[in-house]
Design a protein around this motif. Structure first.
Motif, PDB file in Angstrom:
ATOM      1  N   GLU A  94       0.841  -1.216   0.000  1.00 56.48           N
ATOM      2  CA  GLU A  94       0.000   0.000   0.000  1.00 56.48           C
ATOM      3  C   GLU A  94       0.863   1.249   0.000  1.00 56.48           C
ATOM      4  N   ARG A  95       1.922   1.218   0.807  1.00 56.44           N
ATOM      5  CA  ARG A  95       2.762   2.409   0.925  1.00 56.44           C
ATOM      6  C   ARG A  95       3.529   2.671  -0.367  1.00 56.44           C
ATOM      7  N   MET A  96       3.922   1.601  -1.085  1.00 55.38           N
ATOM      8  CA  MET A  96       4.621   1.820  -2.349  1.00 55.38           C
ATOM      9  C   MET A  96       3.689   2.523  -3.346  1.00 55.38           C
ATOM     10  N   ASP A 188      16.019  20.764   7.269  1.00 55.14           N
ATOM     11  CA  ASP A 188      14.729  20.076   7.254  1.00 55.14           C
ATOM     12  C   ASP A 188      14.859  18.802   6.438  1.00 55.14           C
ATOM     13  N   ARG A 189      14.093  17.792   6.818  1.00 55.49           N
ATOM     14  CA  ARG A 189      14.094  16.525   6.086  1.00 55.49           C
ATOM     15  C   ARG A 189      13.158  16.604   4.884  1.00 55.49           C
ATOM     16  N   ALA A 190      12.044  17.279   5.093  1.00 51.85           N
ATOM     17  CA  ALA A 190      11.011  17.344   4.053  1.00 51.85           C
ATOM     18  C   ALA A 190      10.474  18.770   4.001  1.00 51.85           C
ATOM     19  N   ALA A 198       6.265   9.999   1.671  1.00 53.01           N
ATOM     20  CA  ALA A 198       6.533   8.954   0.668  1.00 53.01           C
ATOM     21  C   ALA A 198       7.947   8.414   0.857  1.00 53.01           C
ATOM     22  N   LYS A 199       8.134   7.113   0.588  1.00 57.60           N
ATOM     23  CA  LYS A 199       9.466   6.518   0.739  1.00 57.60           C
ATOM     24  C   LYS A 199      10.178   6.625  -0.617  1.00 57.60           C
ATOM     25  N   LEU A 200      10.667   7.826  -0.899  1.00 51.86           N
ATOM     26  CA  LEU A 200      11.311   8.112  -2.174  1.00 51.86           C
ATOM     27  C   LEU A 200      12.815   8.226  -1.970  1.00 51.86           C
ATOM     28  N   ASN A 203      14.428  11.538  -0.853  1.00 47.56           N
ATOM     29  CA  ASN A 203      14.210  12.131   0.478  1.00 47.56           C
ATOM     30  C   ASN A 203      15.394  11.907   1.426  1.00 47.56           C
ATOM     31  N   TYR A 204      16.314  11.034   1.067  1.00 44.93           N
ATOM     32  CA  TYR A 204      17.319  10.584   2.035  1.00 44.93           C
ATOM     33  C   TYR A 204      18.736  11.136   1.915  1.00 44.93           C
ATOM     34  N   PRO A 205      19.263  11.339   0.697  1.00 46.59           N
ATOM     35  CA  PRO A 205      20.698  11.673   0.626  1.00 46.59           C
ATOM     36  C   PRO A 205      21.064  13.020   1.226  1.00 46.59           C
ATOM     37  N   ASP A 234       8.720  15.952  14.332  1.00 48.17           N
ATOM     38  CA  ASP A 234       8.327  15.165  13.153  1.00 48.17           C
ATOM     39  C   ASP A 234       8.875  13.739  13.284  1.00 48.17           C
ATOM     40  N   GLU A 235      10.094  13.506  12.812  1.00 46.61           N
ATOM     41  CA  GLU A 235      10.685  12.166  12.928  1.00 46.61           C
ATOM     42  C   GLU A 235      12.192  12.221  12.723  1.00 46.61           C
ATOM     43  N   PHE A 236      12.853  11.076  12.777  1.00 47.63           N
ATOM     44  CA  PHE A 236      14.293  10.970  12.536  1.00 47.63           C
ATOM     45  C   PHE A 236      14.503  10.798  11.032  1.00 47.63           C
ATOM     46  N   SER A 237      15.772  10.762  10.576  1.00 49.52           N
ATOM     47  CA  SER A 237      15.989  10.694   9.126  1.00 49.52           C
ATOM     48  C   SER A 237      15.441   9.426   8.481  1.00 49.52           C
ATOM     49  N   SER A 238      15.442   8.305   9.211  1.00 51.90           N
ATOM     50  CA  SER A 238      14.841   7.117   8.602  1.00 51.90           C
ATOM     51  C   SER A 238      14.055   6.283   9.595  1.00 51.90           C
ATOM     52  N   SER A 239      13.549   6.935  10.651  1.00 46.84           N
ATOM     53  CA  SER A 239      12.704   6.220  11.607  1.00 46.84           C
ATOM     54  C   SER A 239      11.728   7.190  12.280  1.00 46.84           C
ATOM     55  N   ASN A 240      10.637   6.679  12.778  1.00 47.42           N
ATOM     56  CA  ASN A 240       9.609   7.492  13.433  1.00 47.42           C
ATOM     57  C   ASN A 240       9.998   7.816  14.872  1.00 47.42           C
ATOM     58  N   ILE A 263       5.713  13.201   7.650  1.00 48.39           N
ATOM     59  CA  ILE A 263       6.457  12.025   8.116  1.00 48.39           C
ATOM     60  C   ILE A 263       5.964  10.768   7.410  1.00 48.39           C
ATOM     61  N   LEU A 264       6.818   9.734   7.469  1.00 50.57           N
ATOM     62  CA  LEU A 264       6.467   8.466   6.847  1.00 50.57           C
ATOM     63  C   LEU A 264       5.615   7.643   7.814  1.00 50.57           C
ATOM     64  N   ASN A 265       4.589   7.011   7.280  1.00 52.10           N
ATOM     65  CA  ASN A 265       3.697   6.189   8.084  1.00 52.10           C
ATOM     66  C   ASN A 265       4.362   4.826   8.318  1.00 52.10           C
ATOM     67  N   SER A 266       5.103   4.723   9.414  1.00 49.87           N
ATOM     68  CA  SER A 266       5.898   3.522   9.712  1.00 49.87           C
ATOM     69  C   SER A 266       5.014   2.324  10.078  1.00 49.87           C
ATOM     70  N   VAL A 267       5.318   1.190   9.475  1.00 53.42           N
ATOM     71  CA  VAL A 267       4.571  -0.040   9.788  1.00 53.42           C
ATOM     72  C   VAL A 267       4.943  -0.511  11.198  1.00 53.42           C
ATOM     73  N   THR A 268       6.216  -0.345  11.562  1.00 55.66           N
ATOM     74  CA  THR A 268       6.663  -0.727  12.907  1.00 55.66           C
ATOM     75  C   THR A 268       5.900   0.079  13.959  1.00 55.66           C
ATOM     76  N   ASN A 269       5.791   1.389  13.728  1.00 52.60           N
ATOM     77  CA  ASN A 269       5.074   2.260  14.654  1.00 52.60           C
ATOM     78  C   ASN A 269       3.615   1.802  14.795  1.00 52.60           C
ATOM     79  N   GLY A 306      11.600   1.628  13.453  1.00 54.10           N
ATOM     80  CA  GLY A 306      11.566   1.275  12.037  1.00 54.10           C
ATOM     81  C   GLY A 306      11.897  -0.196  11.880  1.00 54.10           C
ATOM     82  N   THR A 307      11.747  -0.717  10.680  1.00 56.26           N
ATOM     83  CA  THR A 307      11.939  -2.146  10.422  1.00 56.26           C
ATOM     84  C   THR A 307      13.326  -2.654  10.826  1.00 56.26           C
ATOM     85  N   ALA A 308      14.369  -1.879  10.529  1.00 56.33           N
ATOM     86  CA  ALA A 308      15.731  -2.380  10.738  1.00 56.33           C
ATOM     87  C   ALA A 308      16.027  -2.689  12.207  1.00 56.33           C
TER      88      ALA A 308
HETATM   89  C1  LIG Z   1      11.250   3.523   6.348  1.00 54.25           C
HETATM   90  C2  LIG Z   1      11.108   4.701   7.241  1.00 54.25           C
HETATM   91  C3  LIG Z   1      10.541   4.610   8.516  1.00 54.25           C
HETATM   92  C4  LIG Z   1      10.191   3.297   9.153  1.00 54.25           C
HETATM   93  O1  LIG Z   1       9.114   2.661   8.543  1.00 54.25           O
HETATM   94  P1  LIG Z   1       8.859   1.109   8.802  1.00 54.25           P
HETATM   95  O2  LIG Z   1       7.689   0.802   7.945  1.00 54.25           O
HETATM   96  O3  LIG Z   1       8.556   0.950  10.237  1.00 54.25           O
HETATM   97  O4  LIG Z   1      10.095   0.395   8.414  1.00 54.25           O
HETATM   98  C5  LIG Z   1      10.335   5.779   9.238  1.00 54.25           C
HETATM   99  N1  LIG Z   1      10.684   6.985   8.742  1.00 54.25           N
HETATM  100  C6  LIG Z   1      11.256   7.116   7.528  1.00 54.25           C
HETATM  101  C7  LIG Z   1      11.614   8.469   7.045  1.00 54.25           C
HETATM  102  C8  LIG Z   1      11.499   5.980   6.750  1.00 54.25           C
HETATM  103  O5  LIG Z   1      12.070   6.093   5.560  1.00 54.25           O
END
Ligand SMILES: *Cc1c(COP(=O)(O)O)cnc(C)c1O
Length: 369
Positions: A94-96, A188-190, A198-200, A203-205, A234-240, A263-269, A306-308
């Motif tokens: 769904e998120r993709m 700012d991250r976004a 969005a997980k684009l 958004n990260y580099p 908001d959130e961290f660079s790659s985690s909620n 922010i990204l809607n984290s599945v882990t969260n 986050g997932t990791a």
């Molecule tokens: C991937 C990601 C997360 C964590 O999402 P999960 O679905 O829990 O892995 C959180 N924030 C950002 C910015 C991410 O890219």
């Protein structure tokens, strides 16, 4: 040599010799990845397993020039019953779609997303860490514009691939210790109303350089405030961002996490919220989180999820003022008991050690791989 259907003969393969107990989180070659293409007027093809971790890409592909590129990250576990299943892959599918919509790409329908994951896991089943090691197979779907455009237009061809890597348990033996996060004054991250949801790839580099700088001065993570007002978390660079209050008189905590459009809607969260509510009987609040609350000590624990790593406890937050001075905010008394309790339930659910795991409907496919 690849057979006609894209699978290669198993006899040629040498079984991997992996030290399951000492796996980290880095790229390890596997037998194959799976690759699908969508072409304008033709739709999605049937996909194929590919042995080499390389591909031919058109030099004018939009994924390279204009950032039409999105990724996902999820895990497959060898569970207590010996079967391999993915954890909530429907949420990543769904998120993709959401990510693809943000940059005008064609996303694979959930049926193809799931089938692609199943195919690549099944072909690389030798790389799934055994039950009990705490490891898992990290699954990385990627979607990008592979068709050429020189003007700024969306591509008319998309490539969807899924690669897998065996990874170890982040915290051997459960959550412990804590990390330090830094809020930079001019970063700012976004953008407000941008693509933070969005997980684009794009958004990260921009955080890579600042993270390296932060590490040099003793911080592990970057934390971002909302880009419009810089008053809410908001959130961290790659985690909620997640936070807990201390235990109340009834032995309950409140789990608080920001509501924000950037922010990204984290599945882990989302999973941790369900566990906090249903298994631990805690309260859950998804709302704007004023940074003032963090400063004045509303929370006894703060974490990144986050997932990791699932949960990384954050013990200190550095706040960079306009003049470059960093004010350090200590979180609680350093206890991570709340995160430990959540992590324990979460990992038990992932590998099917809780009795009613099937009722949660979080594992796919039901029959296992
Ligand atoms: C991937 C990601 C997360 C964590 O999402 P999960 O679905 O829990 O892995 C959180 N924030 C950002 C910015 C991410 O890219």
């Amino acid at each position: 040599m690849a057979a006609a259907n894209g699978t290669h003969a198993r006899e040629e393969r040498q079984k991997p010799d992996i030290d399951w107990k000492n796996l980290g989180f880095s790229y390890i070659p596997t037998y194959s990845h799976v690759e699908y293409k969508w072409r304008k007027g033709q739709g999605w093809d049937d996909g194929r397993l590919v042995k080499e971790p390389y591909m031919n890409i058109h030099i004018a592909a939009t994924g390279l020039h204009y950032g039409q590129s999105s990724f996902e990250g999820l895990k497959a576990y060898r569970m207590k019953d010996g079967k391999v299943r993915l954890f909530r892959p429907d949420k990543n599918a769904e998120r993709m779609q959401i990510s693809a919509d943000a940059v005008c790409m064609v996303a694979p329908p959930p049926s193809i997303f799931l089938e692609a994951c199943r195919r690549v896991i099944s072909d690389n089943i030798d790389f799934v860490p055994p039950y009990g090691t705490g490891g898992s197979l990290y699954v990385r779907p990627l979607l990008f514009g592979s068709g050429p455009q020189i003007g700024l237009h969306e591509a008319d061809e998309y490539t969807f691939l899924v690669l897998v890597i065996p990874v170890g348990e982040y915290y051997k033996g459960g959550v412990s210790g804590s990390v330090k996060a830094l809020i930079r004054n001019k970063l700012d991250r976004a953008a407000p109303h941008g693509t933070g949801h969005a997980k684009l790839g794009g958004n990260y580099p921009a955080a890579l350089g600042p993270v390296n700088e932060a590490v040099k001065i003793g911080y592990n993570l970057l934390l971002f405030l909302d880009p419009a007002t810089h008053t809410h978390v908001d959130e961290f660079s790659s985690s909620n961002f997640i936070a807990l209050t201390s235990l109340d008189a009834e032995g309950r905590r409140t789990y608080v996490t920001p509501q924000s459009e950037s922010i990204l809607n984290s599945v882990t969260n989302r999973t941790l919220r369900e566990i906090a509510e249903k298994r631990l009987g805690w309260k859950v609040e998804v709302r704007k989180v004023p940074f003032e609350e963090v400063k004045k000590g509303t929370y006894s624990e703060v974490g990144a999820c986050g997932t990791a790593a699932v949960i990384s406890p954050v013990g200190t937050i550095g706040y960079e003022h306009e003049d470059g001075r960093i004010e350090e905010i200590k979180i609680g008394d350093g206890s991570v008991e709340g995160w430990k309790a959540l992590f324990k339930e979460f990992s038990a659910l992932q590998v099917g050690e809780v009795e009613d795991w099937e009722k949660w409907g979080y594992h796919w496919p039901a029959e296992g791989i």
